[in-house]
Design a protein around this motif. Sequence first.
Motif, PDB file in Angstrom:
ATOM      1  N   PRO A 237      -8.957  11.843   1.430  1.00 53.52           N
ATOM      2  CA  PRO A 237      -8.267  10.937   2.364  1.00 53.52           C
ATOM      3  C   PRO A 237      -8.996   9.619   2.577  1.00 53.52           C
ATOM      4  CG  PRO A 237      -9.531  12.480   3.630  1.00 53.52           C
ATOM      5  CD  PRO A 237      -9.826  12.802   2.190  1.00 53.52           C
ATOM      6  N   PHE A 238     -10.063   9.382   1.777  1.00 49.91           N
ATOM      7  CA  PHE A 238     -10.898   8.207   2.112  1.00 49.91           C
ATOM      8  C   PHE A 238     -10.786   7.054   1.097  1.00 49.91           C
ATOM      9  CE2 PHE A 238     -13.084  12.020   3.820  1.00 49.91           C
ATOM     10  CZ  PHE A 238     -12.967  11.741   5.171  1.00 49.91           C
ATOM     11  N   GLY A 239      -9.781   7.075   0.227  1.00 54.59           N
ATOM     12  CA  GLY A 239      -9.630   6.002  -0.759  1.00 54.59           C
ATOM     13  C   GLY A 239      -9.305   4.667  -0.096  1.00 54.59           C
ATOM     14  N   ILE A 240      -9.697   3.622  -0.791  1.00 54.81           N
ATOM     15  CA  ILE A 240      -9.533   2.273  -0.222  1.00 54.81           C
ATOM     16  C   ILE A 240      -8.078   1.948   0.032  1.00 54.81           C
ATOM     17  CG2 ILE A 240      -9.826  -0.198  -0.720  1.00 54.81           C
ATOM     18  CD1 ILE A 240     -12.355   0.565  -2.283  1.00 54.81           C
ATOM     19  N   LEU A 241      -7.200   2.377  -0.874  1.00 55.39           N
ATOM     20  CA  LEU A 241      -5.787   2.071  -0.685  1.00 55.39           C
ATOM     21  C   LEU A 241      -5.205   2.802   0.517  1.00 55.39           C
ATOM     22  CD1 LEU A 241      -4.558   1.997  -4.397  1.00 55.39           C
ATOM     23  CD2 LEU A 241      -4.571   0.084  -2.788  1.00 55.39           C
ATOM     24  N   LEU A 242      -5.665   4.076   0.732  1.00 55.11           N
ATOM     25  CA  LEU A 242      -5.194   4.831   1.902  1.00 55.11           C
ATOM     26  C   LEU A 242      -5.707   4.205   3.193  1.00 55.11           C
ATOM     27  CD1 LEU A 242      -5.580   8.523   0.620  1.00 55.11           C
ATOM     28  CD2 LEU A 242      -3.466   7.233   0.965  1.00 55.11           C
ATOM     29  N   GLN A 243      -6.953   3.743   3.147  1.00 51.48           N
ATOM     30  CA  GLN A 243      -7.528   3.079   4.323  1.00 51.48           C
ATOM     31  C   GLN A 243      -6.762   1.785   4.631  1.00 51.48           C
ATOM     32  OE1 GLN A 243     -10.053   4.318   6.248  1.00 51.48           O
ATOM     33  NE2 GLN A 243     -10.073   6.154   4.952  1.00 51.48           N
ATOM     34  N   LEU A 244      -6.400   1.032   3.543  1.00 46.82           N
ATOM     35  CA  LEU A 244      -5.641  -0.202   3.753  1.00 46.82           C
ATOM     36  C   LEU A 244      -4.259   0.104   4.323  1.00 46.82           C
ATOM     37  CD1 LEU A 244      -6.460  -2.391   0.595  1.00 46.82           C
ATOM     38  CD2 LEU A 244      -6.944  -2.948   2.976  1.00 46.82           C
ATOM     39  N   LYS A 245      -3.671   1.222   3.869  1.00 43.25           N
ATOM     40  CA  LYS A 245      -2.353   1.614   4.362  1.00 43.25           C
ATOM     41  C   LYS A 245      -2.384   1.868   5.868  1.00 43.25           C
ATOM     42  CE  LYS A 245       1.359   4.954   3.547  1.00 43.25           C
ATOM     43  NZ  LYS A 245       1.771   6.161   2.784  1.00 43.25           N
ATOM     44  N   GLU A 246      -3.433   2.564   6.306  1.00 39.75           N
ATOM     45  CA  GLU A 246      -3.561   2.849   7.742  1.00 39.75           C
ATOM     46  C   GLU A 246      -3.799   1.558   8.524  1.00 39.75           C
ATOM     47  OE1 GLU A 246      -6.536   5.788   8.329  1.00 39.75           O
ATOM     48  OE2 GLU A 246      -5.424   7.339   7.255  1.00 39.75           O
ATOM     49  N   ALA A 247      -4.638   0.663   7.945  1.00 43.85           N
ATOM     50  CA  ALA A 247      -4.906  -0.609   8.628  1.00 43.85           C
ATOM     51  C   ALA A 247      -3.629  -1.418   8.749  1.00 43.85           C
ATOM     52  CB  ALA A 247      -5.971  -1.393   7.852  1.00 43.85           C
ATOM     53  N   ARG A 248      -2.821  -1.410   7.671  1.00 44.25           N
ATOM     54  CA  ARG A 248      -1.550  -2.141   7.699  1.00 44.25           C
ATOM     55  C   ARG A 248      -0.623  -1.570   8.773  1.00 44.25           C
ATOM     56  NH1 ARG A 248       2.889  -0.558   5.143  1.00 44.25           N
ATOM     57  NH2 ARG A 248       1.733   0.630   3.571  1.00 44.25           N
ATOM     58  N   SER A 249      -0.594  -0.235   8.890  1.00 44.86           N
ATOM     59  CA  SER A 249       0.284   0.407   9.879  1.00 44.86           C
ATOM     60  C   SER A 249      -0.109  -0.001  11.304  1.00 44.86           C
ATOM     61  CB  SER A 249       0.201   1.930   9.723  1.00 44.86           C
ATOM     62  OG  SER A 249       1.018   2.566  10.703  1.00 44.86           O
ATOM     63  N   GLY A 250      -1.422  -0.073  11.565  1.00 46.30           N
ATOM     64  CA  GLY A 250      -1.888  -0.467  12.897  1.00 46.30           C
ATOM     65  C   GLY A 250      -1.526  -1.905  13.213  1.00 46.30           C
ATOM     66  N   LEU A 251      -1.670  -2.779  12.243  1.00 44.60           N
ATOM     67  CA  LEU A 251      -1.386  -4.197  12.479  1.00 44.60           C
ATOM     68  C   LEU A 251       0.093  -4.455  12.667  1.00 44.60           C
ATOM     69  CD1 LEU A 251      -3.881  -5.885   9.973  1.00 44.60           C
ATOM     70  CD2 LEU A 251      -3.957  -5.978  12.473  1.00 44.60           C
ATOM     71  N   GLN A 252       0.920  -3.639  12.023  1.00 46.46           N
ATOM     72  CA  GLN A 252       2.354  -3.811  12.187  1.00 46.46           C
ATOM     73  C   GLN A 252       2.770  -3.595  13.654  1.00 46.46           C
ATOM     74  OE1 GLN A 252       3.818  -1.003   9.267  1.00 46.46           O
ATOM     75  NE2 GLN A 252       4.318  -2.649   7.793  1.00 46.46           N
ATOM     76  N   LYS A 253       2.036  -2.746  14.372  1.00 44.35           N
ATOM     77  CA  LYS A 253       2.375  -2.421  15.759  1.00 44.35           C
ATOM     78  C   LYS A 253       2.100  -3.586  16.693  1.00 44.35           C
ATOM     79  CE  LYS A 253       1.496   2.521  15.086  1.00 44.35           C
ATOM     80  NZ  LYS A 253       0.631   3.680  15.435  1.00 44.35           N
ATOM     81  N   ILE A 254       1.176  -4.468  16.322  1.00 38.21           N
ATOM     82  CA  ILE A 254       0.799  -5.552  17.251  1.00 38.21           C
ATOM     83  C   ILE A 254       1.167  -6.933  16.700  1.00 38.21           C
ATOM     84  CG2 ILE A 254      -1.113  -4.187  18.183  1.00 38.21           C
ATOM     85  CD1 ILE A 254      -3.001  -5.945  16.497  1.00 38.21           C
ATOM     86  N   ALA A 255       1.747  -6.989  15.497  1.00 37.13           N
ATOM     87  CA  ALA A 255       2.001  -8.271  14.846  1.00 37.13           C
ATOM     88  C   ALA A 255       2.903  -9.173  15.668  1.00 37.13           C
ATOM     89  CB  ALA A 255       2.609  -8.038  13.454  1.00 37.13           C
ATOM     90  N   SER A 256       3.799  -8.570  16.456  1.00 33.02           N
ATOM     91  CA  SER A 256       4.745  -9.388  17.206  1.00 33.02           C
ATOM     92  C   SER A 256       4.137 -10.005  18.447  1.00 33.02           C
ATOM     93  CB  SER A 256       5.958  -8.531  17.593  1.00 33.02           C
ATOM     94  OG  SER A 256       5.546  -7.428  18.411  1.00 33.02           O
ATOM     95  N   TYR A 257       2.927  -9.621  18.769  1.00 31.98           N
ATOM     96  CA  TYR A 257       2.308 -10.125  20.006  1.00 31.98           C
ATOM     97  C   TYR A 257       1.664 -11.508  19.831  1.00 31.98           C
ATOM     98  CZ  TYR A 257       2.904  -5.266  21.510  1.00 31.98           C
ATOM     99  OH  TYR A 257       3.395  -4.027  21.797  1.00 31.98           O
ATOM    100  N   ALA A 258       1.294 -11.814  18.652  1.00 28.60           N
ATOM    101  CA  ALA A 258       0.640 -13.130  18.441  1.00 28.60           C
ATOM    102  C   ALA A 258       0.712 -13.513  16.954  1.00 28.60           C
ATOM    103  CB  ALA A 258      -0.817 -13.096  18.901  1.00 28.60           C
ATOM    104  N   GLU A 259       0.744 -14.789  16.710  1.00 28.20           N
ATOM    105  CA  GLU A 259       0.827 -15.308  15.330  1.00 28.20           C
ATOM    106  C   GLU A 259      -0.371 -14.867  14.502  1.00 28.20           C
ATOM    107  OE1 GLU A 259       2.155 -17.123  11.933  1.00 28.20           O
ATOM    108  OE2 GLU A 259       3.246 -16.777  13.813  1.00 28.20           O
ATOM    109  N   VAL A 260      -1.542 -14.862  15.133  1.00 30.77           N
ATOM    110  CA  VAL A 260      -2.751 -14.521  14.395  1.00 30.77           C
ATOM    111  C   VAL A 260      -2.697 -13.081  13.886  1.00 30.77           C
ATOM    112  CG1 VAL A 260      -4.028 -13.814  16.441  1.00 30.77           C
ATOM    113  CG2 VAL A 260      -5.279 -14.621  14.407  1.00 30.77           C
ATOM    114  N   TYR A 261      -2.072 -12.174  14.713  1.00 22.69           N
ATOM    115  CA  TYR A 261      -1.988 -10.764  14.278  1.00 22.69           C
ATOM    116  C   TYR A 261      -1.031 -10.640  13.094  1.00 22.69           C
ATOM    117  CZ  TYR A 261      -3.925 -10.237  18.983  1.00 22.69           C
ATOM    118  OH  TYR A 261      -4.676 -10.367  20.104  1.00 22.69           O
ATOM    119  N   GLN A 262       0.023 -11.460  13.124  1.00 21.60           N
ATOM    120  CA  GLN A 262       0.964 -11.474  11.990  1.00 21.60           C
ATOM    121  C   GLN A 262       0.265 -11.924  10.704  1.00 21.60           C
ATOM    122  OE1 GLN A 262       4.116 -10.406  11.844  1.00 21.60           O
ATOM    123  NE2 GLN A 262       4.200 -10.968   9.653  1.00 21.60           N
TER     124      GLN A 262
END
Length: 553
Positions: A237-262
């Motif tokens: 579960p520790f591959g770079i692509l899987l880690q990036l996928k999780e990071a992308r999922s987290g950022l999607q949740k807050i992207a609408s709050y500010a331009e910088v998060y988008q």
Amino acid sequence: MLLKLHISNYALIESLDLNFSNGFSVITGETGSGKSILLGALGLVLGKRADLTAMKNLEEKCVIEANFSLKGYNLLTFFEENDLDFAEETIIRREILPSGKSRAFVNDTPVALPILQELGTQLVDVHSQHQTLALTEQNFIYHILDAIANQKAEVAIFQEKFSQKKKLEKIIAQKKEILLQNQQQVDYQSFLLQELEESKIQANEEEVLEQQLQQLQHKEQIVENLQMAYVRLNEDPFGILLQLKEARSGLQKIASYAEVYQQFLERIQSAEIELKDLSQEIQMAAEQMDASPSDMEKINVRLQVLYDLFRKHQVASSAELIEIQNQLAEQFSSTETLEAEIASLQSELNLLEAELLNIANQLHNKRVQFAPQLIVQLEDILAKLGMKEAKFFIPIQSVSSFNEKGNTQLEFLVATNKGSKENTLNKVASGGELSRIMLALKSILSAHVQLPTIIFDEIDTGVSGDIANKMAEIMQEMSTHMQVISITHLPQIASKGKQHYKVWKESNSTKTETKIQTLIEEERVFEIAQMLSGNQVSDTALQHAKSLLFSTS
């Protein structure tokens, strides 16, 4: 025509100025009086070599200057070809400096001695009793025959085309030499070109092959590290692509709050796409390393072929081999082009030779036609000059080869006595006979072409009486067509001159000088009387001198 002659600091002449006119001029004076000095000075101004012995005063320069009228001499082309200013009255100056150096000028333009010599031959023709026609008699006869036949223009055309023929032959010979050199190497060069063409060399091919060989030699290490990189990107579960996928999922949740998060989200997505592509390429690279040993052998064989060619041609890259291949191909193309050029030039030469043959035949036929006329005129003149038994022969034949005269081959033969066998002039004619023959030939020629000023230097030596009169009459007749100057000891010739110059030496306690002056009528009477009787001039000699002069006038 010679108009003026200025001489300063030459031999026994300190300073002298002479004016000449057209027609027949005579120069007289005792033996040793300095008549030869005049010819020497004129020779210098016409290009003869000089040294310090020609100078009267070694501390001053010697100057000879002559004015010529060039009207009717057709010398404009000569002046243009030699970058000289043309003038109908041209001044030629020669200077000899105290250092021994010599300078020459034509209309104040410095000229080299060979140019001055060439010009001089077209302005003045000097003949003496010692001159023979042995070296030039045949060329001279060609010249006379062509003049009598009025084919000067045709001769000029032939000589121009003959010159073109010689130039064309030289060009063809040069190209054939180059072709021969190329053909001597053609077999080996053909082999080299074929070898390179069959090798089908590609630019920078050795670099690509060397890289491929290095990869194959380190196959295991390369595959191992590629696979490790692939695992690190995709490991669960520790591959770079899987880690990036999780990071992308987290950022999607807050992207609408500010331009910088988008922006963070977009950058993560971009990195994820790039790493996915990289992962696939790494996987493909690892799979492609599954090569057989024969692949390595093929690369080694191909590299060995290239290395061998590098050594053979002494180069270091496939790009240089390709350049050599192109050069060899160009050489073969050049050889083919050269062969075509030679064939074309040879065709041109063949046409030119056909033209030359046609003109040469016309020249030859005219020479055959007019040779008898020349013989008749020559024998008639010489009969008047005391050579009644002289018979001339001009055997003429046409030959297959060309020279600058055409395809005519002739001889000029004479039998000077009845019953004697004909031969060339230098073998049968005495000095006096040769002088008369030369005078006769020149007189015939002068009636047909514009000749330069002619100076006869005592060619009358050894003749007298009626023959001397006839020689004088011939010179006088020649002078109706040209300027004739005769240095003479004979009163019969001196009396026929339109102008009469006397040369003498004058001495005092410190120096001796050569002097010359133009004689007026009374002075001419006394001079000719002296020539008849010596220093003691008698009344009879004076009367005889007057009769010679007045019968002439």
